[in-house]
Design an enzyme around this catalytic site. Sequence first.
Site, PDB file in Angstrom:
ATOM      1  N   TRP B 322       0.840  -1.210   0.000  1.00  0.00           N
ATOM      2  CA  TRP B 322       0.000   0.000   0.000  1.00  0.00           C
ATOM      3  C   TRP B 322       0.872   1.256   0.000  1.00  0.00           C
ATOM      4  CZ3 TRP B 322      -0.283   4.097   3.435  1.00  0.00           C
ATOM      5  CH2 TRP B 322      -1.366   4.960   3.274  1.00  0.00           C
ATOM      6  N   HIS B 323       2.034   1.157   0.675  1.00  0.00           N
ATOM      7  CA  HIS B 323       2.894   2.346   0.801  1.00  0.00           C
ATOM      8  C   HIS B 323       3.555   2.734  -0.508  1.00  0.00           C
ATOM      9  CE1 HIS B 323       2.377   1.608   5.086  1.00  0.00           C
ATOM     10  NE2 HIS B 323       2.695   2.884   5.243  1.00  0.00           N
ATOM     11  N   GLY B 324       3.731   1.808  -1.406  1.00  0.00           N
ATOM     12  CA  GLY B 324       4.371   2.194  -2.659  1.00  0.00           C
ATOM     13  C   GLY B 324       4.536   1.010  -3.586  1.00  0.00           C
ATOM     14  N   PHE B 475       2.405   8.178  -1.197  1.00  0.00           N
ATOM     15  CA  PHE B 475       1.728   6.897  -0.991  1.00  0.00           C
ATOM     16  C   PHE B 475       0.254   7.011  -1.359  1.00  0.00           C
ATOM     17  CE2 PHE B 475       5.006   6.718   2.579  1.00  0.00           C
ATOM     18  CZ  PHE B 475       5.975   6.290   1.695  1.00  0.00           C
TER      19      PHE B 475
END
Lengths: 309, 475
Positions: B322-324, B475
């Site tokens: 999800w962060h990247g 993000f």
Amino acid sequence: MSDVRRALIWFVALVAIVIAGDHVLAWVLHKVLMRSQFRYSRLYRGGNSADLIVLGDSRGVHSFYAPAIEEVTGLRAMNLSYNSMSPRIAEAILMDYVEHNRPPRMVVIEVTSSIVSGALASELQTYAGLSPRLAALYAEEHPVAAVAGRTFRLFPLNSGFFLEALHYMWQTDQDWIHRDAMPPALRTRPRNPWRLVPFADNVDALVRIVGLLHHRGIEVRLVIAPYGPSNVPVNVTAYAALITRRAQTPVWNYVGAVTDPDEFADQVHLNERGSRVFLRMLQRDGAFGMTSPPGSMTPFHSHPHGGSQ
Amino acid sequence: MLFNSLPFLAFLPIFMTFYWSTSGRARLWVMLVGSLVFYAWWDWRFLFLLLFSSLVDYSLGILLENEPEEAMRRRLIVISVAINLGLLGFFKYFNFFVQSTADVSTALGLHPTYNALKIVLPVGISFYVFKTMSYTIDVYRRTQKAERDLLRFTTFVVFFPELVAGPIVRASRLLPQLARDHPFSYERMVSGLTLVASGYVRKVAIADSIAPLVDIRFAHPEAHNAWSLLIGVYLYAFQIYCDFSGYSNIAIGLARILGFDFGINFDRPYFSRSFGEFWTRWHISLSSWLRDYLYISLGGNRGGTWRTYRNLMVTMLLGGLWHGASWTFVAWGGLHGLYLVTQRLIGPAYQRVIRVLRVPSVVSNAFLMLLVFHLTCFGWVFFRAHSFSNAFDVLWGIAAIRGARLADVDNKWRILKCAVLIAVMLGFEATSFLRKGQRAPEFSPAWRLAFVAACAWVVLLFGTFSGNNFIYFQF
């Protein structure tokens, strides 16, 4: 009392406290700044009587190690160079120096600083209150911040210069230099050929500095200090010729004079050992001699070990 | 628009003036238009995506509530999740998956040709997609009533304080607050401004001052000695914490001034004594989202030990992703998954040893805090590095600590400045932590006045005003 009125009173009190505290804290910190042994605090405090002043960017810092200059020449030296200091900034610094202190007998300028843009300008705010010249340069680069700096007195102290001034509160900053040799990774890293590309306004400033010094009877040396063995700019000869022609003063070109990687901190800067080697070369070649008339030199100095004449 | 930018400083008083001079639906319109202006400042074209996402979930929410048949409801929720994840997948992960597939094919001896698309990542998409998706899931689970007012629902999605970098405020919390007017409150204004001020100190004075020190170390780890790299990793741990918790504090503080309660998003995470505790203190709105909508949906801890471990790993791996769109983020999530599993495996044995050896709790707690912090820092190396080779360059550089000299570290005074600011911040946090977990008492307006003034002086003296983005924008 209504919530809106209470909030307004609270907000007005906040603004008053912020501004009052800002002025009081800034006054105290400014006193601290001016007691520092950092080169620019010393400059604006006045009372310096250096025989020889050095101007330049980080290469000026690392090539002209002040304690070594004093050992080699017997002259009292003060290095006013700083990372990313362009001749435009150096011009203001030099003029402030001669206003606040006894004028030097000689000024040495590391002229590859003409390729530096105004990155140092953001640091100038710390001393801008003491120098209309620095204030003007700073306002030119950072107009909004300059206004903020006039409104909030703490803001000009928000700089690396101020932190350095704290660091050099009780000790000189003139003996700071890289002492380690270049790391192996930097020695072997392949580098593309590159060129010295001067900014026009920097060259103009250099010309003005040289003119001012000649006018005041102060000797001036324009020098290109050594670059790392695998990092010599391809157009250094043309660059030196350009500066020589524009400033009507010979450039002492030592670009390839030091070849031992152990005498560099990286591919751009000498370390202490390299600086000492370089300064002995300059002394041997008469660069620090006060009597050598500029006209007696060749258009730009060719060192026997020079790499790219 | 960035919270730490001049346009925002101009936007805020204009917005506040309109906000406080209106009420009812007019105020909702002010909030909606203000939020759209805030977002459009970055790129107005992506307003359509934002409004499309709002409209889809608004409609599906009503359909879900109206639909009596379970099979049809299931189909509707699948459509909602598919559209939301489809948006996220296309804008954020398309090139990542194409590149990864090509890499695997190449490794298998195939030589595929592929074309990466030039896709701009819409700011805040990860946050607002999760927000709207949780809304439809809640309506599907019948824990949330569908919002029938399109204006209110769209305002819920686009409300500017939390739009671009969270916290992810769920419908169950925000929609009821949007249904009523909030009169101006002196107490809320003062406490909100206190939070905003602390947020600016964290962002502008700490995180942005640290940023260049970290950037040069990760850009050229080979040019830095072990101490320098180690300091770089520690600094990054505080950069990301102060950057994101700073943003959260500003967002929560602004909302509080406007009369809204967002809850908290960070709760002194570096004082955690376990990774379970860490994830109840770090990015709380995301970790609770992942717990409620992913971990529990996978079965949580209901299917036995191994299923629990599997669910933890899957949740953390996807949380990392999800962060990247990079495998380094997945590795970071995987590391945290492993930490959580290992903690469950050896935690009881550790507690028995502590009891048998009669180790004082203060010693045990300090040891655990240091251990959790350092393992977190290890994970941050992968989170920050632009590639695995970059991460390993940093780690190998740190491993070569023998022979390295602390004296050779560059920028010592800038590092010391950051260290002092971090120490003061941790001092504040430790003070409240030592109150045995109690929240800080409500401070008097006079105390808050002094605190906000001090924050202003710190920002003036130590702030970095280069308009740096907030890390979580990406993000």
